[in-house]
Design a protein around this motif. Structure first.
Motif: not given
Length: 897
Positions: A99-125
């Motif tokens: 991702i980049r903003q305002a013409g800046g440099a690209w920055k990488s993000y990954s859910t696997a790089a440094k893990r923490s427990a995710v926040q569950p969401l309500n489900t339906s249907g």
């Protein structure tokens, strides 16, 4: 014999050492990391009509994905979960972003790089599970990412919702979903691997793309991953940052990329991508969903039906997606919407003509290749869906083969005087990037005229003569066979005279003059064999190359006039026999496995019987039966020096079929189909899986899926053989012909044959070294043929020719380089020429009448030798060794069969 056993044992120990080191390396890179998935907190399990889904509770990544019909089987590497529960190891359910903003440099993000427990969401249907992934992403990420597991009828859906949470526009230049399925073969026996593991193949066709995930035994159920909302299949990126070591037991993981511009501008800069790289911009507060659907297919052949059921475009290319310039190819598009437009890149590379709509609603187009090289056809349908179909345009096959032979016998012809290794005269390895012959390499075999990586060039040169003999080229090759092959590559001392060395080149600086070896080459590795190691005759894989050379010289001296001189035909055939027998005597350990080019042993056997050399033939047949009986007793007899291989299947099928071991032949065929896909992309269509031979035969040395390595040409042999037994199975023809033409697709415009094509998006070009390509060309040379068939929906089809259909009758102009084999599927008729060439064939479906047109005679071919299999046809010509001897004339002649 003691020295032979010593070096065979040493080589085995070397391989074991490499594999053991690799296994230890696997664990050491991973087990030292702390566990972060919190497996002790448990799992979430869900059932859908087709799937059993298991999620890690803390991360909601996939712990197991099983078909409901086979709940004990897991498409993912769940059996490694207790090891792979560390940071930076990917799991199905992860996401990568740049991702980049305002013409800046690209920055990488990954859910696997440094893990923490995710926040569950309500489900339906229809939502099974959901989570906000913010906790497992860096805090500076300007978007929120939510992941949903949902049902859609019988199928499973994975959806990512990305929202711009910042006050500025956000450009997503890379979005990838890691495709983590169980292709880790480390520690598995062949039986275990075929039961537990999968391979997967990408079709990077944008919104019409998909991923095939297939069990190794080829019997299904198989998994299709298809795109949903915004999930275009734009690129397929290797996940090189996953610490699971890539090796001969692990090809590596890849990710499905919907956007790839950020990589194209950086790591992949300069490489021509399969698709135009894109990015997307989200305004503050905007959200965008990216969706993948998981669908089961009971059988590989049913993939088109499953795609149609899921309202996806179904594509059929005839004869495939490698198109010779003199062929009128065809494209069939079946979709719920009509085509709105076509775009061809490069402009003018392809021409399309609309022909008709089939009874099942497919639109038929004629396709003409106009410019040599890669071509991308972008189809836009009325509903806006885009699809890319990837072609490779080549010269007419006869010109490709002519160029290949010329390059080998000029640029690669090695006849330097006073070569200390006695390699002259020969066809030697070549570096296409440096434009020079390779007379030295740290891998002894590359410069040593043996093993696959060194024998490949001269083998290709010899096999070229089988289908397109040239007197001047043959004069050089006869010198090679008589002077260098016999007595140098082969031992000539007493009872071991038919043993084949591992290498003619070796590293022995104490015994060679100063300056013999390039000081810039690292000769300290295990691959720099000394003389005694290079002289070892215990590696069976070297023998088929030599046997094939003798067999080709026999065929040319026996069935042609004036092409081969000095030696009689029987000298070559008997040497082919003795070389084959020597393999079973001197290389028994590896001879227990199927050999690449092992088909040649069957061809030699057939010719021994035709020539009345019954004692030799009976002996050879008995030796081959003993090997086939051994394979018959194994569940998956595809072993080799590697833990898993795609080499031995060719010969295992050949002998299983010959001796009537039909069940084992079918097991072999199904395994081939599991790693040899049918996909609307020239690089993957018919491409038999191979991913480690760049290490042994390439210039750019790395573990990487190879595009049309020699496995494509060799594995096409059993697939097309099976089609001739089951001509109603068009899937076999599409698969086999994809591999057949794939075998010559990488030959350059000036005739260089590379080891393979690099699939990594950072490269996407041929390798610079000739390597082991000759084995692939062997597959083309002994297997090239024209196939004429008729499909209920698509009508008359020709693979290897141009068809003119008139109701129940068709006429096909033959366009293969050899023009010596034709199979007429409706009549189950197999026509082959030992000498002479077909110009065209006419067939009447109603009467069964066949009329062939043979080309005029030439200086070396006064007689055509025609064989007819599949029908009791008698022609008014003399039979010679089972073939009709037909005297050719100065003009074409027509013969009714």
């Amino acid at each position: 014999m003691i020295k032979f056993l010593k070096y065979q044992f040493t080589f085995i120990l070397t391989l074991i050492s490499i594999q053991t080191t690799m296994a230890q390396d696997y664990w050491s890179r991973i087990t030292g990391k702390p566990s972060v998935l919190e497996l002790e907190k448990g799992f979430l399990t869900y059932k859908t009509p087709d799937f059993r889904l298991k999620l890690v509770k803390s991360s909601q990544t996939v712990a197991a994905l099983s078909p409901a019909s086979v709940p004990d089987f897991d498409f993912t590497p769940g059996d490694r979960l207790n090891i792979r529960d560390k940071d930076s190891l990917y799991h199905l359910g992860d996401i990568n972003l740049r991702i980049r903003q305002a013409g800046g440099a690209w920055k990488s993000y990954s859910t696997a790089a440094k893990r923490s427990a995710v926040q569950p969401l309500n489900t339906s249907g229809n939502i099974l599970a959901a989570a906000d992934l913010s906790a497992t992403l860096p805090k500076d990420i300007p978007v929120s990412v939510k992941r949903y597991y949902e049902t859609a009828g019988k199928n499973l859906v994975m959806r990512f919702e990305i929202t711009n949470t910042s006050s500025e526009d956000v450009e997503i230049g890379a979005l990838g979903i890691p495709m983590i399925f169980n292709n880790i073969l480390e520690g598995k026996s062949l039986d275990e691997a075929h039961a537990q593991n999968v391979f997967f193949d990408p079709y990077t066709g944008l919104e019409a793309g998909y991923l095939e995930v297939k069990r190794l035994h080829g019997n299904g159920p198989d998994l299709l991953v298809i795109p949903g909302e915004h999930m275009s299949f734009e690129a397929y990126r290797p996940l090189l940052d996953d610490p699971t070591p890539r090796s001969i037991v692990f090809e590596g993981f890849h990710e499905w990329m919907a956007h790839s511009r950020a990589y194209a501008e950086n790591e992949w800069k300069g490489a021509e991508q399969w698709n135009v790289p894109t990015s997307v911009t989200l305004r503050p507060g905007d959200s965008r969903n990216y969706t993948l659907k998981f669908v089961l297919a009971d059988d590989i052949r049913k993939v088109p039906d499953v795609l149609a059921e899921q309202s996806r475009p179904v594509v059929t290319g005839i004869p495939g997606y490698v198109i010779p310039m003199d062929v009128k190819a065809h494209l069939f598009l079946r979709y719920t919407e009509d085509v709105d437009s076509f775009k061809v890149e490069p402009e003018g590379a392809l021409e399309l003509e609309t022909e008709r709509t089939t009874s099942k609603g497919a639109q038929k187009y004629a396709v003409y290749g106009k410019k040599w090289g890669r071509a991308r056809l972008t189809v836009r349908y009325k509903d806006g869906l885009r699809q890319t179909i990837h072609y490779k345009i080549i010269k007419p096959e006869s010109e490709v083969v002519e160029d290949f032979g010329r390059f080998l016998l000029t640029e690669q012809w090695f006849d330097g005087k006073n070569d200390p290794f006695h390699r002259n005269p020969s066809v030697i390895s070549y570096d296409y990037e440096e434009k020079k012959q390779v007379s030295q390499d740290s891998r002894a075999w590359i410069a040593g005229l043996s093993d696959e990586g060194g024998a490949g060039s001269w083998l290709g040169a010899v096999m070229k003569q089988l289908i397109q003999p040239d007197k001047e080229e043959l004069e050089k090759l006869q010198r090679f066979v008589d002077e260098t092959l016999w007595g140098t590559i082969q031992h000539s001392d007493g009872p071991r005279k038919y043993g084949v060395k591992k290498s003619v080149f070796y590293y022995e600086p104490e015994q060679m003059p100063e300056g013999t070896y390039d000081k810039n080459i690292d000769y300290t590795t295990w691959a720099a064999w000394n003389r005694e190691g290079a002289d070892d005759v215990g590696r069976s894989y070297n023998y088929p190359h030599v046997a094939a050379a003798y067999w080709v010289m026999y065929r040319l001296s026996r069935y042609r006039t004036g092409l081969v001189s000095g030696r009689k035909w029987d000298w070559y055939l008997k040497n082919a026999y003795h070389t084959t027998v020597a393999m079973t005597k001197l290389a028994p350990h590896y001879a227990q496995f199927g050999q690449m080019e092992g088909t040649v042993f069957l061809l030699i056997l057939e010719d021994l019987y035709r020539e009345g050399l019954t004692e030799m033939a009976d002996d050879l047949e008995a030796r081959m039966r003993a090997r086939a009986e051994h394979w018959k007793g194994l569940s998956y007899p595809f072993g080799s020096e590697m833990p898993w291989d795609s080499t031995g299947q060719e010969e295992v099928y050949a002998w299983s079929d010959y001796f009537g071991f039909d069940k084992k032949a079918l097991v072999t065929l199904n395994a081939i189909l599991a790693y040899m896909p049918v996909i609307p992309h020239w690089a993957y269509n018919g491409n038999a899986r191979r991913y480690w031979d760049f290490l042994y035969g390439g210039k750019l040395s790395r573990v990487e899926r190879q595009i049309h390595h020699y496995g494509s040409g060799l594995n096409a042999i059993p697939v097309l053989t099976q089609f001739r037994k089951a001509p109603e199975d068009l899937y076999l023809l599409k698969t086999g012909y994809g591999g057949l033409l794939g075998a010559i697709s990488n030959i350059t415009r000036d005739g260089f044959g590379p080891a393979a094509f690099h699939s990594f998006p950072s490269t996407l070009q041929i390798d610079g070294l000739s390597g082991d390509y000759g084995s692939g060309f062997f597959g083309y040379a002994v297997n090239t043929a024209t196939y004429i068939t008729r499909d209920d929906d698509m009508g008359w089809l020709a693979f290897g020719g141009n068809v003119i259909a008139e109701g129940k009758q068709t006429e096909v102009e033959i366009t293969t380089a050899a023009r010596n084999r034709v199979y007429i599927a409706p009549g189950k008729l197999w026509l082959t020429l030992d000498a002479g060439t077909f110009k065209k064939v006419r067939y009447n479906l109603k009467s069964g009448q066949v009329e062939i047109t043979l080309d005029p005679k030439d200086k070396f071919t006064p007689v055509a030798y025609l064989r007819i299999d599949g029908a009791d046809k008698k022609l008014p010509y003399k039979r010679v060794r089972g073939a009709y001897a037909i005297k050719l004339k100065k003009q074409e002649i027509q013969i009714k069969i």
